[in-house]
Design an enzyme around this catalytic site. Structure first.
Site, PDB file in Angstrom:
ATOM      1  N   ARG A  53       0.843  -1.203   0.000  1.00 22.71           N
ATOM      2  CA  ARG A  53       0.000   0.000   0.000  1.00 22.71           C
ATOM      3  C   ARG A  53       0.877   1.252   0.000  1.00 22.71           C
ATOM      4  O   ARG A  53       0.472   2.292  -0.481  1.00 22.71           O
ATOM      5  CB  ARG A  53      -0.975   0.009   1.180  1.00 22.71           C
ATOM      6  CG  ARG A  53      -2.022   1.083   0.973  1.00 22.71           C
ATOM      7  CD  ARG A  53      -3.087   1.277   2.041  1.00 22.71           C
ATOM      8  NE  ARG A  53      -3.508   0.101   2.734  1.00 22.71           N
ATOM      9  CZ  ARG A  53      -3.194  -0.135   4.013  1.00 22.71           C
ATOM     10  NH1 ARG A  53      -2.462   0.724   4.687  1.00 22.71           N
ATOM     11  NH2 ARG A  53      -3.630  -1.220   4.593  1.00 22.71           N
ATOM     12  N   TYR A 105     -11.694  23.172 -12.448  1.00 22.66           N
ATOM     13  CA  TYR A 105     -12.090  21.810 -12.835  1.00 22.66           C
ATOM     14  C   TYR A 105     -13.357  21.407 -12.066  1.00 22.66           C
ATOM     15  O   TYR A 105     -13.378  21.408 -10.834  1.00 22.66           O
ATOM     16  CB  TYR A 105     -10.932  20.864 -12.516  1.00 22.66           C
ATOM     17  CG  TYR A 105     -11.248  19.403 -12.733  1.00 22.66           C
ATOM     18  CD1 TYR A 105     -11.415  18.879 -14.016  1.00 22.66           C
ATOM     19  CD2 TYR A 105     -11.384  18.542 -11.656  1.00 22.66           C
ATOM     20  CE1 TYR A 105     -11.700  17.549 -14.206  1.00 22.66           C
ATOM     21  CE2 TYR A 105     -11.665  17.200 -11.837  1.00 22.66           C
ATOM     22  CZ  TYR A 105     -11.829  16.714 -13.116  1.00 22.66           C
ATOM     23  OH  TYR A 105     -12.115  15.390 -13.303  1.00 22.66           O
ATOM     24  N   ASP A 178      -3.442  23.574  -8.067  1.00 18.15           N
ATOM     25  CA  ASP A 178      -3.620  22.513  -9.058  1.00 18.15           C
ATOM     26  C   ASP A 178      -2.983  23.012 -10.349  1.00 18.15           C
ATOM     27  O   ASP A 178      -3.475  23.945 -10.977  1.00 18.15           O
ATOM     28  CB  ASP A 178      -5.117  22.221  -9.251  1.00 18.15           C
ATOM     29  CG  ASP A 178      -5.368  21.062 -10.211  1.00 18.15           C
ATOM     30  OD1 ASP A 178      -4.478  20.760 -11.039  1.00 18.15           O
ATOM     31  OD2 ASP A 178      -6.467  20.465 -10.153  1.00 18.15           O
ATOM     32  N   LYS A 203      -3.488  13.264 -16.977  1.00 18.41           N
ATOM     33  CA  LYS A 203      -3.482  14.196 -18.103  1.00 18.41           C
ATOM     34  C   LYS A 203      -2.103  14.199 -18.787  1.00 18.41           C
ATOM     35  O   LYS A 203      -1.631  13.141 -19.142  1.00 18.41           O
ATOM     36  CB  LYS A 203      -3.926  15.573 -17.617  1.00 18.41           C
ATOM     37  CG  LYS A 203      -5.198  15.540 -16.734  1.00 18.41           C
ATOM     38  CD  LYS A 203      -6.412  15.030 -17.488  1.00 18.41           C
ATOM     39  CE  LYS A 203      -7.610  14.714 -16.608  1.00 18.41           C
ATOM     40  NZ  LYS A 203      -8.028  15.745 -15.682  1.00 18.41           N
TER      41      LYS A 203
END
Ligand SMILES: *Cc1c(COP(=O)(O)O)cnc(C)c1O
Length: 386
Positions: A53, A105, A178, A203
């Site tokens: 993890r 966004y 961001d 992206k």
């Protein structure tokens, strides 16, 4: 005298890592193992490998590569951009407040509205295209966290990172940026005073529309908010699969080349469509007519990004008609891939954000500019002739 460090493009080409000393392999192996054995006296075979993890060598290679590009003290990889953003937002406790830039966004806005209502956090949405007004809001609200997106998707407003960072420092807020639409190559928010930078690696970082991912980087590895984010990644488990991590690292090797072509194409398209008889307005920070142009020139280096939004003359119907006429540029959500995409954001957001009904957002890829421009010209002309 210290040796001159390699250029970011060079570091990327080698994925930030060297050759595997054990085998000489030039690309790292994919390890699907979730767990790692202990020896007879119960010590870990390798100190850095307990459970996957958190313990994945590909994560570590990606994180150190991105930290290098961002000039960050540390970075963490997440299973998606939204998982990375959610980890930042969850650092704010119930009863406190968050100031978020409006017109960003939509996924961020939509999730944040629900999260804040659920968690009892005051959410203040404010336009950040005018620094003074946005800073006044921050000063008045005194939030724990300020979140901006630069350039903001889909209308490509440019928030002033340095000025916002100054106010945040003054009021004790953490500033998260961001920077998905810029990538670490075109803009370095940490150098401008931001505390955290987040990217949707889905992206341009990966660039091939075939893996979801997110990254958060920090200026201060010992800050309270970074400790929370680091533990959130480890304990809440929004982690990437090893195969996706491999794809992301592979995609990032060509980021510099892809971006060069994408930015050049976007600039050529913006210039071509600016003043086109079927176009009301082109929104691209690289155009001198863009209200954020001077600021973008100051904050970004090497290009203005690969997103171009176009206000088509008419309304939603005309915009959808133009989108429908396109043959090369694909109608699909998402951005930053090698293939050009178009999206009618109003169809998705409706009246929830004030997105113009006639706005088409283009994510420009690495095709030849002349082919993209021909596709756009045909789609716009077909629209005019009926
Ligand atoms: C896509 C995107 C996100 C969300 O990322 P996912 O990887 O889709 O979860 C966040 N911010 C921006 C600017 C984006 O374009």
């Amino acid at each position: 005298m210290a040796e001159k460090p390699f250029h970011a493009d060079t570091i990327l080409a080698h994925a930030g890592g060297g050759v595997d000393p054990a085998t000489g392999a030039v690309v790292p192996p994919i390890s699907p193992a979730t767990t790692f054995v202990r020896d007879k006296d119960y010590s870990l075979t390798s100190e850095k490998h307990l459970y996957s993890r958190d313990d994945n060598d590909l994560y570590r290679q990606i994180e150190s590569l991105v930290a290098k590009l961002e000039n960050a003290a540390d970075a963490r990889l997440f299973s998606s951009g939204m998982a990375a953003i959610a980890a930042i937002m969850r650092a704010v406790k119930p009863g406190r407040s968050i100031v978020v830039q409006s017109h960003i966004y939509w996924g961020t806005t939509a999730w944040l509205r629900k999260h804040c209502a659920h968690a009892g956090i005051a959410l203040i949405e404010a336009d950040a295209s005018e620094a003074e007004g946005f800073c006044d809001v921050v000063r008045e609200a005194g939030p724990d966290l300020v979140f901006i997106e630069v350039p903001a998707n889909p209308a490509l407003q440019i928030a002033d990172i340095a000025k916002t960072a100054e106010i945040c420092q003054e009021t004790g807020a953490a500033l998260a940026v961001d920077a998905t639409a810029a990538t670490p190559l075109l803009m370095k928010p940490l150098n401008l005073g931001a505390d955290l930078v987040v990217h949707s690696a889905t992206k341009a970082l990966n660039g091939h529309s075939d893996a979801l991912g997110g990254l958060v980087s920090t200026r201060d590895a010992n800050s309270e908010i970074w400790t929370f984010i680091r533990e959130e990644r480890h304990d809440a488990g929004a982690v990437m699969g090893p195969f996706e991590a491999y794809l992301l690292l592979r995609g990032m090797r060509t980021l510099a080349l892809r971006l060069e072509r994408m930015c050049a194409n976007a600039e050529a398209i913006a210039e071509h469509l600016d003043g086109h008889p079927a176009v009301e307005k082109v929104l691209y920070p690289g155009l001198p007519s863009h209200p954020g142009h001077e600021l973008a020139k100051k904050q970004m280096t090497g290009g203005f990004g690969y997103l171009v939004s176009v206000l088509v003359k008419g309304g939603a119907e005309e915009a959808l008609k133009v989108a429908g006429n396109l043959e090369l540029i694909k109608r699909a959500t998402s951005l930053g891939g090698v293939e050009s995409l178009v999206e009618h954001r109003y169809t998705i957001e409706g009246d929830a954000t004030g997105v113009p009904k006639n706005l088409l957002r283009f994510s420009i890829g690495i095709e030849r500019a002349e082919d993209l421009i021909a596709d756009l010209d045909r789609a716009l002309t077909l629209k005019r002739s009926g």
